[in-house]
Design a protein around this motif. Structure first.
Motif, PDB file in Angstrom:
ATOM      1  N   THR A   9       6.005   4.130 -18.846  1.00 18.04           N
ATOM      2  CA  THR A   9       6.078   3.931 -17.391  1.00 18.04           C
ATOM      3  C   THR A   9       6.034   5.285 -16.678  1.00 18.04           C
ATOM      4  N   GLY A  10       5.762   5.237 -15.385  1.00 18.17           N
ATOM      5  CA  GLY A  10       5.822   6.452 -14.562  1.00 18.17           C
ATOM      6  C   GLY A  10       6.014   6.050 -13.113  1.00 18.17           C
ATOM      7  N   ARG A  11       6.485   6.995 -12.278  1.00 15.18           N
ATOM      8  CA  ARG A  11       6.608   6.682 -10.852  1.00 15.18           C
ATOM      9  C   ARG A  11       6.367   7.940 -10.037  1.00 15.18           C
ATOM     10  N   ALA A  12       6.075   7.737  -8.772  1.00 15.50           N
ATOM     11  CA  ALA A  12       5.892   8.872  -7.856  1.00 15.50           C
ATOM     12  C   ALA A  12       6.372   8.444  -6.481  1.00 15.50           C
ATOM     13  N   LEU A  13       7.152   9.304  -5.853  1.00 18.37           N
ATOM     14  CA  LEU A  13       7.638   9.040  -4.495  1.00 18.37           C
ATOM     15  C   LEU A  13       7.268  10.225  -3.618  1.00 18.37           C
ATOM     16  N   GLN A  51      -2.156   7.639  -0.719  1.00 22.06           N
ATOM     17  CA  GLN A  51      -1.751   6.561  -1.627  1.00 22.06           C
ATOM     18  C   GLN A  51      -2.332   6.813  -3.016  1.00 22.06           C
ATOM     19  N   ALA A  52      -3.596   7.288  -3.051  1.00 23.72           N
ATOM     20  CA  ALA A  52      -4.236   7.543  -4.348  1.00 23.72           C
ATOM     21  C   ALA A  52      -3.536   8.686  -5.089  1.00 23.72           C
ATOM     22  N   ALA A  53      -3.024   9.660  -4.343  1.00 27.70           N
ATOM     23  CA  ALA A  53      -2.311  10.774  -4.995  1.00 27.70           C
ATOM     24  C   ALA A  53      -1.027  10.270  -5.648  1.00 27.70           C
ATOM     25  N   LEU A  54      -0.329   9.348  -4.969  1.00 25.25           N
ATOM     26  CA  LEU A  54       0.883   8.766  -5.559  1.00 25.25           C
ATOM     27  C   LEU A  54       0.530   7.976  -6.817  1.00 25.25           C
ATOM     28  N   ALA A  55      -0.545   7.166  -6.698  1.00 29.12           N
ATOM     29  CA  ALA A  55      -0.987   6.362  -7.846  1.00 29.12           C
ATOM     30  C   ALA A  55      -1.343   7.271  -9.026  1.00 29.12           C
ATOM     31  N   SER A  86     -11.258   1.264   1.991  1.00 28.64           N
ATOM     32  CA  SER A  86     -11.733  -0.010   1.437  1.00 28.64           C
ATOM     33  C   SER A  86     -12.621   0.292   0.230  1.00 28.64           C
ATOM     34  N   ALA A  87     -13.409   1.343   0.323  1.00 30.12           N
ATOM     35  CA  ALA A  87     -14.199   1.818  -0.822  1.00 30.12           C
ATOM     36  C   ALA A  87     -14.385   3.323  -0.655  1.00 30.12           C
ATOM     37  N   PRO A  88     -14.315   4.100  -1.698  1.00 28.46           N
ATOM     38  CA  PRO A  88     -14.008   3.668  -3.050  1.00 28.46           C
ATOM     39  C   PRO A  88     -12.546   3.219  -3.192  1.00 28.46           C
ATOM     40  N   THR A  89     -12.331   2.307  -4.105  1.00 28.45           N
ATOM     41  CA  THR A  89     -10.976   1.814  -4.349  1.00 28.45           C
ATOM     42  C   THR A  89     -10.123   2.928  -4.958  1.00 28.45           C
ATOM     43  N   SER A  90      -8.825   2.719  -4.918  1.00 29.25           N
ATOM     44  CA  SER A  90      -7.919   3.705  -5.534  1.00 29.25           C
ATOM     45  C   SER A  90      -8.157   3.767  -7.036  1.00 29.25           C
ATOM     46  N   ALA A  91      -8.468   2.626  -7.644  1.00 26.45           N
ATOM     47  CA  ALA A  91      -8.703   2.612  -9.098  1.00 26.45           C
ATOM     48  C   ALA A  91      -9.942   3.444  -9.447  1.00 26.45           C
ATOM     49  N   CYS A  92     -10.976   3.388  -8.594  1.00 30.26           N
ATOM     50  CA  CYS A  92     -12.167   4.216  -8.856  1.00 30.26           C
ATOM     51  C   CYS A  92     -11.840   5.695  -8.676  1.00 30.26           C
ATOM     52  N   LEU A  93     -10.999   6.010  -7.684  1.00 29.85           N
ATOM     53  CA  LEU A  93     -10.594   7.412  -7.519  1.00 29.85           C
ATOM     54  C   LEU A  93      -9.828   7.879  -8.760  1.00 29.85           C
ATOM     55  N   ALA A 140       0.833   0.777  -6.040  1.00 29.61           N
ATOM     56  CA  ALA A 140       0.938   1.989  -5.214  1.00 29.61           C
ATOM     57  C   ALA A 140       0.767   1.628  -3.746  1.00 29.61           C
ATOM     58  N   GLU A 141       1.674   2.130  -2.915  1.00 31.55           N
ATOM     59  CA  GLU A 141       1.609   1.783  -1.490  1.00 31.55           C
ATOM     60  C   GLU A 141       1.931   2.974  -0.595  1.00 31.55           C
ATOM     61  N   SER A 142       1.252   2.969   0.544  1.00 38.17           N
ATOM     62  CA  SER A 142       1.584   3.899   1.620  1.00 38.17           C
ATOM     63  C   SER A 142       1.801   3.039   2.868  1.00 38.17           C
ATOM     64  N   LEU A 143       2.890   2.271   2.833  1.00 43.81           N
ATOM     65  CA  LEU A 143       3.130   1.270   3.887  1.00 43.81           C
ATOM     66  C   LEU A 143       3.440   1.900   5.237  1.00 43.81           C
ATOM     67  N   SER A 144       3.906   3.154   5.229  1.00 42.32           N
ATOM     68  CA  SER A 144       4.219   3.801   6.511  1.00 42.32           C
ATOM     69  C   SER A 144       2.965   3.909   7.387  1.00 42.32           C
ATOM     70  N   ARG A 145       1.780   3.873   6.741  1.00 42.20           N
ATOM     71  CA  ARG A 145       0.521   3.941   7.494  1.00 42.20           C
ATOM     72  C   ARG A 145       0.232   2.681   8.297  1.00 42.20           C
ATOM     73  N   ILE A 146       0.820   1.552   7.872  1.00 39.90           N
ATOM     74  CA  ILE A 146       0.543   0.294   8.586  1.00 39.90           C
ATOM     75  C   ILE A 146       1.806  -0.252   9.245  1.00 39.90           C
ATOM     76  N   THR A 147       2.816   0.620   9.366  1.00 35.75           N
ATOM     77  CA  THR A 147       4.076   0.195   9.970  1.00 35.75           C
ATOM     78  C   THR A 147       4.058   0.452  11.474  1.00 35.75           C
ATOM     79  N   ASP A 148       4.511  -0.539  12.227  1.00 36.02           N
ATOM     80  CA  ASP A 148       4.635  -0.398  13.679  1.00 36.02           C
ATOM     81  C   ASP A 148       6.032   0.179  13.964  1.00 36.02           C
TER      82      ASP A 148
END
Ligand code: UT7
Length: 312
Positions: A9-13, A51-55, A86-93, A140-148
């Motif tokens: 396992t691994g994590r990034a914050l 988000q991709a950097a965290l992933a 939307s493209a490229p996806t994070s998995a492709c990155l 992997a999420e960067s929810l602060s980007r879509i938070t009101d």
């Protein structure tokens, strides 16, 4: 039946930690309200990190910890509702950044907060077909980007982060999975791409009622399928949306609260990342012992739900 086994396992914050008092400078709220209604005390917000950097960071840790070489992967799946593009996806990155083989599937999955569980099951499908032994599954999420940040009903809940696991098949090991969906655009809605910044909207009470039904439902289905009982499960690892949801479920099932791992106090709700972040923390703390039975359960936007029972 070939079970699914988590190898590492691994994590990034993100570096920035935001307290409830910090949130109370943005909206009419208080540490007392957030703590008692949700259990959340702090969360991490991206400030420069993508988000991709965290992933990528979480994935690198999982690969290093498991001593798994990219060439031995048969798939890379990123569960997320907040990809950088939307493209490229994070998995492709990640394929590019981690030097993954070019002849394997790399793609993102959007299943709200249940994404990691869906992705585990999809990874198992690839493993069953492939000659290669491992798959990489990331939430992997960067929810602060879509938070009101003017909506106190949602902005205090979410956090950013990523968790990753390397999985493999194991002969004879226990594995069961249940997945479900019930379309509902009122309970949770994340606006699509458009000229305005997309925001997340939620009917908190509706989702709460849904969650306290969906979690026990998943648990019962998995126990029935495997012939195990609640006492046989060593750890329940639920999606970390709200302490009250988890406490309610533990009480309803008459399972000791300590068997339900909780870390929303530190990270808030990190959507698809919450379960793999929890697994990484638990592994790091030595809480997970070989042979233990772990039941992960997620619920969220869609609406969707899903559970996976596996042996550590
Ligand atoms: O990962 C996706 C899954 N999401 C979830 O699982 C979320 C599930 N739902 C929840 O966790 C809870 O419903 C919330 C934490 C979102 C809300 O808690 P609640 O106990 O259901 O509160 P509520 O929405 O019923 O609001 C109660 C009161 C309201 O004020 P009035 O109308 O009673 O005067 C709200 O305006 O609390 C008010 N309120 C707040 N007050 C201070 C709502 N948000 C806040 C806030 N600070 N941040």
């Amino acid at each position: 039946m070939k079970g699914l086994k988590i190898v590492s396992t691994g994590r990034a914050l993100p570096a920035k930690v935001v307290t409830n008092d910090d949130m109370s400078k943005l909206v009419e709220t208080s540490d007392e309200w957030i703590t008692t209604r949700t259990g959340i005390r702090t969360r991490h917000f991206c400030e420069g990190e993508t988000q991709a950097a965290l992933a990528e960071q979480a994935a690198r840790r999982a690969l290093e910890q498991g001593k798994v070489e990219p060439k031995d992967l048969c798939a890379c799946i990123v569960a997320t509702v907040t990809p950088d593009h939307s493209a490229p996806t994070s998995a492709c990155l990640l394929q590019q950044r981690l030097g993954l083989p070019e002849d394997i599937p790399c793609f993102d999955m959007n299943v709200g907060c249940t994404g990691f569980i869906y992705a585990l099951q999809v990874a198992r499908g690839f493993l069953l077909q492939s000659g290669r032994p491992y798959a990489l599954v990331i939430g992997a999420e960067s929810l602060s980007r879509i938070t009101d940040f003017t909506d106190r009903g949602t902005c205090v809940l979410f956090g950013d982060g990523a968790g990753a696991v390397v999985v493999t098949l194991e002969e004879g090991g226990i594995y069961a999975c249940t997945l479900g969906a019930r379309g509902d655009a009122e309970a949770i809605l994340i606006e699509g791409p458009g000229p305005e910044r997309p925001y997340i909207h939620m009917d908190g009470q509706k989702v709460f009622r849904f969650a306290v039904e969906a979690v026990p439902h998943c648990i019962h289905v998995l126990l029935e399928e495997t012939g195990l009982s609640l006492e046989d499960i060593d750890w329940f690892v639920p999606h970390q949306a709200n302490k009250r949801i988890i406490d309610h479920v533990a009480k309803k099932l008459k399972v000791p609260n300590e068997k339900f791992y909780q870390n929303m106090m530190r990270y808030g709700n990190t959507s698809a990342a919450s379960i793999p972040i929890a697994l990484d923390e638990m592994a790091e703390q030595g809480l997970l012992k070989k042979g233990q039975k772990i039941l992960c359960v997620g619920f969220g936007a869609g609406l969707t739900w899903g559970g996976a029972l596996l042996e550590w």
